[in-house]
Design an enzyme around this catalytic site. Structure first.
Site, PDB file in Angstrom:
ATOM      1  N   LYS A 145      51.700  26.399  29.517  1.00  0.00           N
ATOM      2  CA  LYS A 145      53.444  26.289  28.107  1.00  0.00           C
ATOM      3  C   LYS A 145      53.269  24.457  28.183  1.00  0.00           C
ATOM      4  CE  LYS A 145      56.586  25.161  31.792  1.00  0.00           C
ATOM      5  NZ  LYS A 145      58.303  25.372  31.978  1.00  0.00           N
ATOM      6  N   ARG A 187      63.483  17.540  39.260  1.00  0.00           N
ATOM      7  CA  ARG A 187      62.800  17.233  38.861  1.00  0.00           C
ATOM      8  C   ARG A 187      62.378  15.942  37.204  1.00  0.00           C
ATOM      9  NH1 ARG A 187      66.646  21.617  34.649  1.00  0.00           N
ATOM     10  NH2 ARG A 187      68.369  20.078  35.871  1.00  0.00           N
ATOM     11  N   GLN A 188      63.084  15.270  38.262  1.00  0.00           N
ATOM     12  CA  GLN A 188      63.085  14.218  37.447  1.00  0.00           C
ATOM     13  C   GLN A 188      62.144  13.094  38.941  1.00  0.00           C
ATOM     14  OE1 GLN A 188      65.918  11.537  35.715  1.00  0.00           O
ATOM     15  NE2 GLN A 188      67.582  13.556  36.523  1.00  0.00           N
ATOM     16  N   ASP A 198      92.060   8.790  38.819  1.00  0.00           N
ATOM     17  CA  ASP A 198      91.553   8.608  38.488  1.00  0.00           C
ATOM     18  C   ASP A 198      90.336   9.802  38.407  1.00  0.00           C
ATOM     19  OD1 ASP A 198      91.033   7.579  40.881  1.00  0.00           O
ATOM     20  OD2 ASP A 198      90.320   5.496  39.983  1.00  0.00           O
ATOM     21  N   GLY A 199      90.253  10.850  39.495  1.00  0.00           N
ATOM     22  CA  GLY A 199      88.901  10.996  39.920  1.00  0.00           C
ATOM     23  C   GLY A 199      88.674  10.399  41.091  1.00  0.00           C
ATOM     24  N   THR A 231      68.579  26.186  31.273  1.00  0.00           N
ATOM     25  CA  THR A 231      69.253  26.575  29.944  1.00  0.00           C
ATOM     26  C   THR A 231      67.969  28.111  29.729  1.00  0.00           C
ATOM     27  OG1 THR A 231      67.278  26.079  28.966  1.00  0.00           O
ATOM     28  CG2 THR A 231      69.920  24.407  29.401  1.00  0.00           C
TER      29      THR A 231
END
Length: 335
Positions: free
Chosen positions: A215, A119-120, A60-61, A246
């Site tokens: 930005k 980043r959070q 199941d990982g 990205t």
């Protein structure tokens, strides 16, 4: 992958030979599955073998981890960037720390070249989590006694930890590379206001002026370039960032600089996350070259673009690990 730390690894190797660190039974380096190649290179620089472990998964990982060496009283370093798949590699790291703690390791230092969830780091919207603080709590609760990071997204993340933190920068490796390129009329560019300190340090080392791209982030992984602050007309621009995810922001920044009269645009980033359409965007962009480190394994398709080059930080991390173990100054490695 070329090592670009100059003579430092050779000098460190000479020190290690005189100290006999390779024979130190109370010094161990282990690796998770996230970037075993980097861990092996670090061990090669230091002159010690990578610790033996068994990492398996149930159907199941679920992660199963076992140490295959005695670590009682040892100074242990665990190399594991929390890169994609982030949650899987984070859980691996937590389980490895727990196993080391229960095996009576003397001190456990987590070496996390890329810190996922960085980043959070604040509440920028109502009712959101500060996930980087949560991850810090998880690591310390699991049993980490010390942490080593490279190019955190925000320096204040160090304050989320109640254990000693060493925050290293890939800039010595990057500066060495771009000095060799000897780019004409160079201007260093920060792609946002948050990265100004990082870019200013780089600009000072390169003896180049600084420009900033203003930005606005409209959504997760969606940004809108507003305008360029600084003169880039007729200049070669070098964008300095910590993460390329990205590549949407990177490509828009390149276009904005060229529209303002820049002749060529290069970029460097410590962590090549390169999610989704990133590689295709970079390949089709007007960017001359993107230089990254091996903090995260680079996808095979990224290597084929010809625009993405990797510089190794294994020598720098090895020297830092050695300094931590020998309790010598880490700050001297910033120069």
């Amino acid at each position: 992958m070329a090592d670009s730390n100059g003579s430092r690894p050779r000098q460190a190797a000479e020190r290690r030979r005189s100290r006999g660190l390779a024979e130190d039974k109370h010094f161990r380096i282990f690796s998770g599955s996230a970037n075993r190649a980097l861990a092996l290179e670090i061990c090669k620089h230091i002159g010690v073998p990578l610790g033996e472990t068994r990492m398996q998964r149930f159907a199941d990982g679920e992660v199963y981890f076992q140490l295959l060496e005695n670590v009682r009283g040892a100074d242990v370093f665990v190399v594991q960037p929390t890169c994609n798949p982030v949650d899987q590699h984070l859980v691996e790291l937590l389980i490895m720390i727990d196993a080391l703690k229960r095996a009576s390791a003397g001190r456990i230092t987590v070496v996390v070249p890329y810190y996922g969830y960085a980043r959070q780091d604040r509440k920028d919207r109502p009712r959101v989590a500060i996930s980087s603080k949560l991850v810090a709590d998880l690591l310390t609760t699991a049993g980490a006694n010390r942490a080593l990071f490279m190019d955190l997204h925000a320096a204040q993340i160090q304050g989320f930890f109640n254990i000693p933190v060493d925050h290293m920068f890939a800039s010595p490796v990057m500066v060495s590379y771009f000095r060799e390129l000897n780019l004409p009329n160079l201007t260093v560019v920060s792609p946002d206001a948050g990265g100004v300190e990082r870019a200013r340090f780089f600009a000072t080392k390169m003896g180049a002026p600084l420009a900033i791209v203003d930005k606005r982030r409209t959504d997760i992984n969606v940004t809108e370039v507003m305008h360029v602050i600084g003169d880039v007309k007729g200049r070669t621009c070098l964008i300095i960032d910590d993460i390329v995810d990205t590549a949407g922001t990177l490509v828009k920044t390149v276009d904005a600089l060229l529209e303002q009269g820049a002749t060529k645009v290069f970029a460097c980033a410590s962590h090549p996350v390169l999610s989704g359409p990133a590689v295709e965007r970079i390949a089709n962009s007007r960017l001359e070259e993107l230089v990254v480190t091996d903090s995260i394994p680079l996808a095979e398709e990224a290597e084929k673009t010809g625009k993405i080059k990797v510089r190794s930080v294994s020598g720098l991390l090895a020297a830092t690990i050695e300094s931590i173990h020998m309790e010598t100054s880490v700050s001297s490695l910033f120069n």
